[in-house]
Motif scaffolding. Structure first.
Motif, PDB file in Angstrom:
ATOM      1  N   LYS A  81       0.837  -1.200   0.000  1.00  0.00           N
ATOM      2  CA  LYS A  81       0.000   0.000   0.000  1.00  0.00           C
ATOM      3  C   LYS A  81       0.874   1.253   0.000  1.00  0.00           C
ATOM      4  CE  LYS A  81      -3.780  -2.346   2.387  1.00  0.00           C
ATOM      5  NZ  LYS A  81      -4.638  -2.378   3.603  1.00  0.00           N
ATOM      6  N   ILE A  82       1.827   1.264  -0.935  1.00  0.00           N
ATOM      7  CA  ILE A  82       2.746   2.399  -1.053  1.00  0.00           C
ATOM      8  C   ILE A  82       2.027   3.541  -1.763  1.00  0.00           C
ATOM      9  CG2 ILE A  82       4.990   3.155  -1.936  1.00  0.00           C
ATOM     10  CD1 ILE A  82       5.762   0.134  -2.028  1.00  0.00           C
ATOM     11  N   PRO A  83       2.092   4.763  -1.255  1.00  0.00           N
ATOM     12  CA  PRO A  83       1.433   5.890  -1.936  1.00  0.00           C
ATOM     13  C   PRO A  83       1.930   6.027  -3.371  1.00  0.00           C
ATOM     14  CG  PRO A  83       2.169   6.525   0.262  1.00  0.00           C
ATOM     15  CD  PRO A  83       2.757   5.175  -0.007  1.00  0.00           C
ATOM     16  N   LEU A  84       1.004   6.025  -4.320  1.00  0.00           N
ATOM     17  CA  LEU A  84       1.361   6.103  -5.732  1.00  0.00           C
ATOM     18  C   LEU A  84       1.637   7.553  -6.097  1.00  0.00           C
ATOM     19  CD1 LEU A  84       1.684   4.449  -8.321  1.00  0.00           C
ATOM     20  CD2 LEU A  84      -0.725   4.902  -8.826  1.00  0.00           C
ATOM     21  N   ARG A  85       2.830   7.815  -6.601  1.00  0.00           N
ATOM     22  CA  ARG A  85       3.219   9.179  -6.929  1.00  0.00           C
ATOM     23  C   ARG A  85       4.387   9.169  -7.903  1.00  0.00           C
ATOM     24  NH1 ARG A  85       6.529  11.747  -1.897  1.00  0.00           N
ATOM     25  NH2 ARG A  85       7.288  13.014  -3.619  1.00  0.00           N
ATOM     26  N   VAL A  86       4.637  10.328  -8.504  1.00  0.00           N
ATOM     27  CA  VAL A  86       5.823  10.501  -9.334  1.00  0.00           C
ATOM     28  C   VAL A  86       7.005  10.694  -8.403  1.00  0.00           C
ATOM     29  CG1 VAL A  86       6.986  11.992 -10.983  1.00  0.00           C
ATOM     30  CG2 VAL A  86       4.553  11.502 -11.260  1.00  0.00           C
ATOM     31  N   CYS A  87       8.093   9.955  -8.638  1.00  0.00           N
ATOM     32  CA  CYS A  87       9.257  10.089  -7.765  1.00  0.00           C
ATOM     33  C   CYS A  87      10.517   9.644  -8.476  1.00  0.00           C
ATOM     34  CB  CYS A  87       9.063   9.264  -6.486  1.00  0.00           C
ATOM     35  SG  CYS A  87       8.685   7.516  -6.774  1.00  0.00           S
ATOM     36  N   ASP A  88      11.648  10.212  -8.048  1.00  0.00           N
ATOM     37  CA  ASP A  88      12.926   9.748  -8.562  1.00  0.00           C
ATOM     38  C   ASP A  88      13.291   8.455  -7.835  1.00  0.00           C
ATOM     39  OD1 ASP A  88      13.935  10.467  -6.022  1.00  0.00           O
ATOM     40  OD2 ASP A  88      14.588  12.427  -6.742  1.00  0.00           O
ATOM     41  N   PHE A  89      14.428   7.856  -8.227  1.00  0.00           N
ATOM     42  CA  PHE A  89      14.753   6.539  -7.683  1.00  0.00           C
ATOM     43  C   PHE A  89      15.010   6.576  -6.173  1.00  0.00           C
ATOM     44  CE2 PHE A  89      15.882   5.694 -12.184  1.00  0.00           C
ATOM     45  CZ  PHE A  89      15.028   4.629 -12.371  1.00  0.00           C
ATOM     46  N   ASP A  90      15.659   7.643  -5.687  1.00  0.00           N
ATOM     47  CA  ASP A  90      15.944   7.728  -4.253  1.00  0.00           C
ATOM     48  C   ASP A  90      14.651   7.829  -3.454  1.00  0.00           C
ATOM     49  OD1 ASP A  90      18.643   7.572  -4.697  1.00  0.00           O
ATOM     50  OD2 ASP A  90      18.985   9.738  -4.631  1.00  0.00           O
ATOM     51  N   THR A  91      13.739   8.695  -3.932  1.00  0.00           N
ATOM     52  CA  THR A  91      12.451   8.852  -3.240  1.00  0.00           C
ATOM     53  C   THR A  91      11.639   7.573  -3.312  1.00  0.00           C
ATOM     54  OG1 THR A  91      12.452  11.198  -3.831  1.00  0.00           O
ATOM     55  CG2 THR A  91      10.360  10.254  -3.082  1.00  0.00           C
ATOM     56  N   CYS A  92      11.686   6.922  -4.474  1.00  0.00           N
ATOM     57  CA  CYS A  92      10.971   5.658  -4.646  1.00  0.00           C
ATOM     58  C   CYS A  92      11.490   4.607  -3.665  1.00  0.00           C
ATOM     59  CB  CYS A  92      11.140   5.179  -6.092  1.00  0.00           C
ATOM     60  SG  CYS A  92      10.295   3.625  -6.451  1.00  0.00           S
ATOM     61  N   ALA A  93      12.824   4.514  -3.540  1.00  0.00           N
ATOM     62  CA  ALA A  93      13.423   3.546  -2.618  1.00  0.00           C
ATOM     63  C   ALA A  93      13.003   3.844  -1.180  1.00  0.00           C
ATOM     64  CB  ALA A  93      14.944   3.577  -2.751  1.00  0.00           C
ATOM     65  N   GLN A  94      12.942   5.131  -0.827  1.00  0.00           N
ATOM     66  CA  GLN A  94      12.556   5.505   0.517  1.00  0.00           C
ATOM     67  C   GLN A  94      11.093   5.160   0.787  1.00  0.00           C
ATOM     68  OE1 GLN A  94      14.763   6.819   2.892  1.00  0.00           O
ATOM     69  NE2 GLN A  94      13.047   6.196   4.181  1.00  0.00           N
ATOM     70  N   LEU A  95      10.217   5.405  -0.212  1.00  0.00           N
ATOM     71  CA  LEU A  95       8.800   5.060  -0.068  1.00  0.00           C
ATOM     72  C   LEU A  95       8.621   3.560   0.144  1.00  0.00           C
ATOM     73  CD1 LEU A  95       7.174   7.301  -2.815  1.00  0.00           C
ATOM     74  CD2 LEU A  95       6.649   7.371  -0.366  1.00  0.00           C
ATOM     75  N   ILE A  96       9.371   2.763  -0.604  1.00  0.00           N
ATOM     76  CA  ILE A  96       9.278   1.305  -0.458  1.00  0.00           C
ATOM     77  C   ILE A  96       9.773   0.881   0.921  1.00  0.00           C
ATOM     78  CG2 ILE A  96      10.183  -0.901  -1.311  1.00  0.00           C
ATOM     79  CD1 ILE A  96      10.257   0.394  -4.112  1.00  0.00           C
ATOM     80  N   SER A  97      10.901   1.484   1.344  1.00  0.00           N
ATOM     81  CA  SER A  97      11.457   1.151   2.661  1.00  0.00           C
ATOM     82  C   SER A  97      10.490   1.522   3.771  1.00  0.00           C
ATOM     83  CB  SER A  97      12.784   1.896   2.855  1.00  0.00           C
ATOM     84  OG  SER A  97      13.301   1.673   4.147  1.00  0.00           O
ATOM     85  N   ASP A  98       9.854   2.682   3.659  1.00  0.00           N
ATOM     86  CA  ASP A  98       8.935   3.145   4.696  1.00  0.00           C
ATOM     87  C   ASP A  98       7.687   2.273   4.800  1.00  0.00           C
ATOM     88  OD1 ASP A  98      10.648   5.209   5.247  1.00  0.00           O
ATOM     89  OD2 ASP A  98       9.518   6.726   4.132  1.00  0.00           O
ATOM     90  N   ASN A  99       7.347   1.604   3.697  1.00  0.00           N
ATOM     91  CA  ASN A  99       6.099   0.831   3.670  1.00  0.00           C
ATOM     92  C   ASN A  99       6.332  -0.680   3.618  1.00  0.00           C
ATOM     93  OD1 ASN A  99       3.607   2.810   3.163  1.00  0.00           O
ATOM     94  ND2 ASN A  99       5.401   3.634   2.106  1.00  0.00           N
ATOM     95  N   ILE A 100       7.562  -1.102   3.865  1.00  0.00           N
ATOM     96  CA  ILE A 100       7.893  -2.522   3.754  1.00  0.00           C
ATOM     97  C   ILE A 100       7.151  -3.357   4.800  1.00  0.00           C
ATOM     98  CG2 ILE A 100       9.894  -2.554   5.311  1.00  0.00           C
ATOM     99  CD1 ILE A 100      11.307  -4.278   3.126  1.00  0.00           C
ATOM    100  N   THR A 101       6.747  -2.741   5.902  1.00  0.00           N
ATOM    101  CA  THR A 101       6.021  -3.490   6.936  1.00  0.00           C
ATOM    102  C   THR A 101       4.626  -3.885   6.463  1.00  0.00           C
ATOM    103  OG1 THR A 101       5.259  -1.381   7.876  1.00  0.00           O
ATOM    104  CG2 THR A 101       7.234  -2.356   8.844  1.00  0.00           C
ATOM    105  N   ASP A 102       4.151  -3.274   5.363  1.00  0.00           N
ATOM    106  CA  ASP A 102       2.826  -3.611   4.849  1.00  0.00           C
ATOM    107  C   ASP A 102       2.857  -4.870   3.996  1.00  0.00           C
ATOM    108  OD1 ASP A 102       2.005  -0.135   4.356  1.00  0.00           O
ATOM    109  OD2 ASP A 102       1.682  -1.428   6.093  1.00  0.00           O
ATOM    110  N   TRP A 103       4.040  -5.366   3.665  1.00  0.00           N
ATOM    111  CA  TRP A 103       4.139  -6.534   2.786  1.00  0.00           C
ATOM    112  C   TRP A 103       3.692  -7.775   3.559  1.00  0.00           C
ATOM    113  CZ3 TRP A 103       9.039  -6.522  -0.793  1.00  0.00           C
ATOM    114  CH2 TRP A 103       9.124  -5.302  -1.428  1.00  0.00           C
ATOM    115  N   GLU A 104       3.147  -8.683   2.819  1.00  0.00           N
ATOM    116  CA  GLU A 104       2.756  -9.966   3.422  1.00  0.00           C
ATOM    117  C   GLU A 104       3.697 -11.062   2.961  1.00  0.00           C
ATOM    118  OE1 GLU A 104      -1.295 -10.676   2.450  1.00  0.00           O
ATOM    119  OE2 GLU A 104      -2.053  -8.981   3.619  1.00  0.00           O
TER     120      GLU A 104
END
Length: 289
Positions: free
Chosen positions: A266-289
């Motif tokens: 449930k990562i917020p869908l947005r336009v982002c560069d690779f660094d921001t994208c990596a941070q978004l994934i890292s911040d939301n990794i606890t949502d993974w099953e």
């Protein structure tokens, strides 16, 4: 911001095929571009984006509808050759192939070509040439032969030639399409500087999503009509619609979309560069099953 360009129900068709059927490249198009905006226009081949650009500076004349430049109806009856001339002074264009735009054998002479044709005094031309070359970062190449320059450098010379005519708006019609990645970066850096520092309105027609995300507004065209428009983030989160229009999606946005749809994140869908994208994934990794 004040209005610079407005289309009201504009249509344009190229000559028909052997059946005589009209081929509408632009169909009942209405849009508005404000002075000082940076607008990216996207679309698959045949979507009408380049035709729209040529209508903006009167290379083409619409079959129907109205076009206003700074509030003046340039499609009204009684429009003179001088009116057309004034529009083309205000709305400059840089095309895809820089080799087709360079006419002189010395860089500074090529940049001077436009002002000379406007009847500008020699001393003013000299000042404009120096200023335009400085803006695009080509001062040290003023006495060089254009054919010895790289693709990106040639395109910057072409841009300088337009700048020297002092337009209010520059349309870049797929001006980075024939350049390598370094050349594209050079030209995009120049485009952003023209918009932010020189306050020139920019209309960028491109196939590159990483260029379009730099704009204030994105217009996506399909079948001669506006398909999507809005701020880059508002446009590019419509992943499936963009795919249906035959377009790519910024890589970071596409990755997040696929993670959400295929892995249930449930990562917020947005336009982002690779660094921001990596941070978004890292911040939301606890949502993974």
């Amino acid at each position: 911001m004040s209005e610079l360009i407005r289309f009201e129900n504009v249509s344009y068709s190229y000559p028909g095929d052997e059946t005589g059927k009209e081929l509408f490249a632009v169909n009942d198009l209405s849009l508005k571009i404000e002075e000082g905006e940076f607008v990216a226009i996207l679309g698959h081949n045949g979507s009408g984006k380049s035709t729209s650009a040529k209508l903006m500076n009167m290379i083409l004349t619409p079959n129907s509808g109205k076009i206003f430049i700074e509030g003046k109806d340039i499609t009204a009856e009684g429009v003179t050759d001088n009116d057309v001339f004034e529009v083309r002074k205000k709305i400059g264009m840089v095309f895809q192939n820089p080799d087709n735009q360079i006419v002189a054998t010395v860089v500074e002479e090529d940049v001077a070509f436009g002002p000379e044709n406007l009847g500008i005094e020699p001393a003013e031309i000299r000042r404009r040439v120096d200023e335009a070359l400085a803006i695009v970062g080509m001062t040290e190449y003023a006495r060089h032969a254009p054919h010895k320059l790289s693709g990106g450098q040639k395109q910057r010379v072409a841009i300088a030639g337009v700048i020297a005519m002092r337009p209010k708006c520059i349309i870049f019609d797929e001006s980075t399409a024939m350049l390598d990645p370094i050349g594209r970066q050079e030209v995009m850096k120049t485009i952003k500087r023209l918009n932010k520092e020189e306050k020139i309105t920019i209309i960028l027609i491109t196939h590159y999503m990483n260029e379009a995300v730099e704009a204030d507004k994105v217009i996506v065209m399909k079948n001669g009509e506006i398909y999507l428009q809005g701020k880059p983030n508002d446009v590019f989160i419509n992943v499936e619609k963009l795919w249906q229009a035959g377009l790519e999606v910024p890589q970071g946005t596409e990755l997040i979309y696929k993670l959400n749809n295929e892995l249930g994140t449930k990562i917020p869908l947005r336009v982002c560069d690779f660094d921001t994208c990596a941070q978004l994934i890292s911040d939301n990794i606890t949502d993974w099953e």
